[in-house]
Enzyme design. Structure first.
Site, PDB file in Angstrom:
ATOM      1  N   ASP A   1      39.855  43.773  38.043  1.00 49.28           N
ATOM      2  CA  ASP A   1      41.174  43.170  38.207  1.00 49.28           C
ATOM      3  C   ASP A   1      41.723  42.739  36.855  1.00 49.28           C
ATOM      4  OD1 ASP A   1      43.445  41.875  39.074  1.00 49.28           O
ATOM      5  OD2 ASP A   1      42.384  40.192  39.989  1.00 49.28           O
TER       6      ASP A   1
ATOM      7  N   GLU B   1      50.914  38.631  35.801  1.00 51.21           N
ATOM      8  CA  GLU B   1      50.805  38.734  37.263  1.00 51.21           C
ATOM      9  C   GLU B   1      49.933  37.629  37.815  1.00 51.21           C
ATOM     10  OE1 GLU B   1      48.862  40.056  41.087  1.00 51.21           O
ATOM     11  OE2 GLU B   1      47.994  39.454  39.181  1.00 51.21           O
ATOM     12  N   GLU B   2      48.852  37.319  37.100  1.00 51.38           N
ATOM     13  CA  GLU B   2      47.874  36.379  37.620  1.00 51.38           C
ATOM     14  C   GLU B   2      48.450  34.982  37.834  1.00 51.38           C
ATOM     15  OE1 GLU B   2      45.280  37.268  38.864  1.00 51.38           O
ATOM     16  OE2 GLU B   2      44.378  38.961  37.827  1.00 51.38           O
TER      17      GLU B   2
ATOM     18  N   ASP C   1      46.793  47.536  41.692  1.00 50.83           N
ATOM     19  CA  ASP C   1      46.358  46.322  40.999  1.00 50.83           C
ATOM     20  C   ASP C   1      44.884  46.502  40.651  1.00 50.83           C
ATOM     21  OD1 ASP C   1      45.505  43.707  40.320  1.00 50.83           O
ATOM     22  OD2 ASP C   1      47.012  42.783  41.591  1.00 50.83           O
TER      23      ASP C   1
END
Length: 699
Positions: free
Chosen positions: A352, A389-390, A418
């Protein structure tokens, strides 16, 4: 004066030759699709992943800027016009944190709050750059209070505690990861009156086998970090883009909204969580609240265990960088097929998100090779590598908000990856008109774990054989689907993995357990690219709205069960769904006619009719949005799909109705049930709008 007269036959032959030249000479889209699939490179994917994960690269850091440079240089080397689009946004970093445990008759124990490296760890030196374990946007502050154990931290868990007479007010809530978004875990603790929250990674859920490096599971000191922000995008620019010189709310105001956790909170390891629970007294927790083999008995509390927690965060405006690369279409350059993946990671990010980034770059190199063979997409393909994004889907959301008008008028579809690879199996979600395309594409891609089968065979044999929906807020499709109504897909090989958001999500873990041969990276790039090629190159968009109609009907059945016996009528919803079904039948008959008369249909000589059909297929999804948005959650415009109010990861069909029904069942007033009826009417209106768009008619 005499004039020469041309015989009509040569003119007719010339016109026919010009019209059908591309059918007779130019390679068909299927030729380039097959060529694309043949060009996959395990070594290329592995090399990109290794380069991207050399250092931990949290958003806003110098290491993440270097990772952006790798993406830019790779895409630019392929002769794709590539640019960096920066934004100034509010990010959160830890300044100080401490946690100690005490109980009557026992000295206080201070937790180290450190994830241990292991002997021979090739990333031990780089691990020093990892930001200390924290929960982004948690409130700065201190709390010293008795512990209450709250299971997974869901609303129903706190309701159970209340039913048992366990008072959470002023206490430190201890909950475990696993069922809902961590931001909801902390919010639920706050709503129950807790002074602070601690979240642990229970070995029962994350270490049922050998721990890394001896196995794929979370080590005893492993900690899942992450964001607790329940909003979307930059917290200082709600509902608008963080463009240069833009309006902003103050940091203090941004941090005081209901989307922020509002209390101090920390994540801890499974080892630390169990140590705390050994000192918690009170009634024994229910069986399904207990830990795994070797765990202490989990009790509800409160106390006698006392946690003393301090957290100081730094919420600061930082620069993030989206990377945008464009392959311009030949016939329809004003129609966009967008592929997206984010780059920023809490630590090394091997699964990720950089398994997806590596797949995106490997896919791009294949598209470059197609160009060298004469391919040009019919429609424009845009490759996007998002940042931050996180923290709350920030990079993609700011870009969508800044380009809203262009994207809503021109985008065919958004294709998201993702966590590209985290193990075996296929995990896919989509808006329903893309279901059939996903299935067809998966039949063309080889199963990376069994060369005699297709990816479709692997998919159908896995636990996740059904296509999920994109209502949850888990990744960068959110702004495209839930804010502006773009048909979208989210794809992955594998679903869930134990070292998620921890120190151990590194290249070694991926090479040993996630994808030892990097065939899974090639497989996810293959299905991602194949879906993109079909959407970009086929004259008629390969959309099928039949499953959408079924989805709308199933959602109505579910609502009917929940409002049975209440003063709510579903007649408006049923009428609109029937109207939508008629529109689906109409467009299906048009598509069938095109297939039947593939080469000689009068449509082939009328590009405006083809364009009209494609526009209807493309724009129907937009009609499911309403500008006012969900009640109390105006950023979410989609009336069919949105996140659950109480779990940001959870997807709901008809989210506005779901919110209203939950409120009505809690209050049971005539006004609350009238609100449910209002939501039914709102849903019916957008479905009727979608039916008109799909059928191409006016009332």
């Amino acid at each position: 004066r005499a004039t020469a007269r041309l015989h009509p036959l040569p003119l007719l032959v010339g016109a026919l030759f010009a019209t059908y030249y591309h059918l007779l000479v130019a390679p068909a889209p299927s030729y380039y699709q097959s060529l694309f699939l043949s060009l996959g490179s395990n070594d290329t994917a592995a090399a990109h992943l290794r380069a991207l994960t050399v250092r931990p690269h949290l958003a806003g850091t110098e290491a993440n800027a270097l990772a952006a440079d790798h993406v830019v240089s790779t895409l630019s080397s392929l002769s794709f016009p590539t640019r960096v689009t920066p934004y100034e946004v509010l990010l959160s970093y830890p300044v100080g944190r401490s946690l100690s445990l005490s109980a009557p008759g026992r000295d206080a124990t201070a937790f180290a709050l450190v994830q241990d490296t292991y002997p021979g760890d090739p990333y031990a030196a780089a691990s020093a750059e990892v930001v200390p374990t924290f929960l982004a946007y948690a409130a700065s502050g201190s709390a010293a209070a008795e512990v209450v154990y709250a299971n997974y931290g869901r609303r129903e868990d706190y309701a159970y505690l209340a039913s048992r007479g366990v008072n959470v007010t002023g206490k430190v809530a201890l909950a475990r990861y696993g069922k809902v978004y961590r931001g909801d875990i902390v919010k639920n603790a706050r709503d129950a009156g807790a002074a602070a929250a601690v979240i642990f990674t229970d070995p029962k859920d994350y270490t049922p086998g050998k721990a890394f490096p001896d196995g794929p599971w979370m080590p005893p000191t492993g900690v899942q970090v992450g964001s607790t922000f329940k909003g979307v995008g930059d917290p200082t620019t709600p509902m608008w883009a963080s463009s240069e010189g833009c309006e902003r709310v103050s940091v203090a105001k941004a941090m005081s909204t209901h989307d922020m956790p509002g209390i101090p909170a920390l994540p801890v390891s499974g080892r630390d969580g169990e140590e705390i629970l050994r000192l918690v007294g009170g009634d024994v927790a229910p069986e399904d609240w207990q830990g795994g083999d070797g765990a202490p008995v989990y009790r509800l509390g409160p106390g006698p265990a006392v946690l003393n927690l301090t957290y100081t965060g730094n919420e600061t405006i930082a620069t993030i960088q989206n990377v945008i690369s464009v392959i311009e279409g030949k016939e329809e350059p004003d129609r966009y097929v967008i592929l997206g993946n984010h780059r920023d990671a809490w630590t090394f990010g091997a699964a990720d998100p950089n398994s997806g980034t590596a797949a995106l770059l490997e896919l791009a190199q294949r598209l470059s090779k197609l160009q060298n063979k004469g391919w040009r997409p019919r429609r424009t393909i845009i490759l996007c590598n998002w940042d931050a994004e996180e923290y709350g889907l920030i990079g993609s959301t700011e870009w969508v908000e800044e380009n809203r008008a262009m994207l809503t008028s021109r985008t065919v579809a958004y294709l998201n990856v993702d966590v590209g690879v985290s193990g075996s199996g296929v995990d896919a979600s989509a808006t329903p008109q893309l279901d059939e395309l996903l299935k067809q594409a998966s039949k063309k891609v080889q199963n990376p774990d069994n060369g005699t089968e297709s990816l479709y065979d692997l998919w159908m044999a896995s636990d996740s054989s059904l296509i999920g929906r994109l209502g949850g807020g888990g990744s960068d499709y959110s702004a495209f689907v839930q804010h502006i109504g773009i048909p979208s897909v989210d794809m992955a090989i594998g679903s869930g993995y134990a070292v998620y958001h921890s120190l151990y999500d590194d290249f070694t873990w991926m090479e040993k357990y996630g994808d030892p041969m990097f065939r899974r990276h090639v497989a996810v790039a293959s299905i991602w690219g194949l879906v993109a090629l079909r959407l970009s190159d086929e004259e008629i968009l390969p959309f099928n709205y039949s499953s959408y109609a079924t989805e709308l009907e199933n959602g109505a059945v579910d609502i009917n069960k929940r409002v049975l016996g209440m003063p709510v009528s579903l007649s408006p919803l049923h009428r609109s769904i029937k109207q939508f079904n008629r529109a689906v039948l109409k467009v299906d008959s048009e598509l069938q006619a095109l297939q039947t008369w593939k080469f000689w249909s009068p449509w082939r000589n009328n590009p405006l009719r083809v364009r009209d059909l494609n526009d209807r297929l493309m724009m129907t999804e937009r009609a499911f949005t309403e500008w006012e948005g969900l009640s109390g959650r105006p950023w979410y415009k989609h009336m069919i799909y949105g996140p659950s109010l109480y779990n940001d990861y959870g997807a709901e069909v008809y989210p506005g109705a779901d919110d209203a029904i939950q409120t009505a069942k809690k209050t049971n007033t005539s006004e609350s049930w009238q609100s449910v009826q209002h939501e039914i009417h709102r849903i019916a209106r957008v479905i009727s709008q979608a039916a008109l768009v799909l059928s191409g008619g006016l009332t």
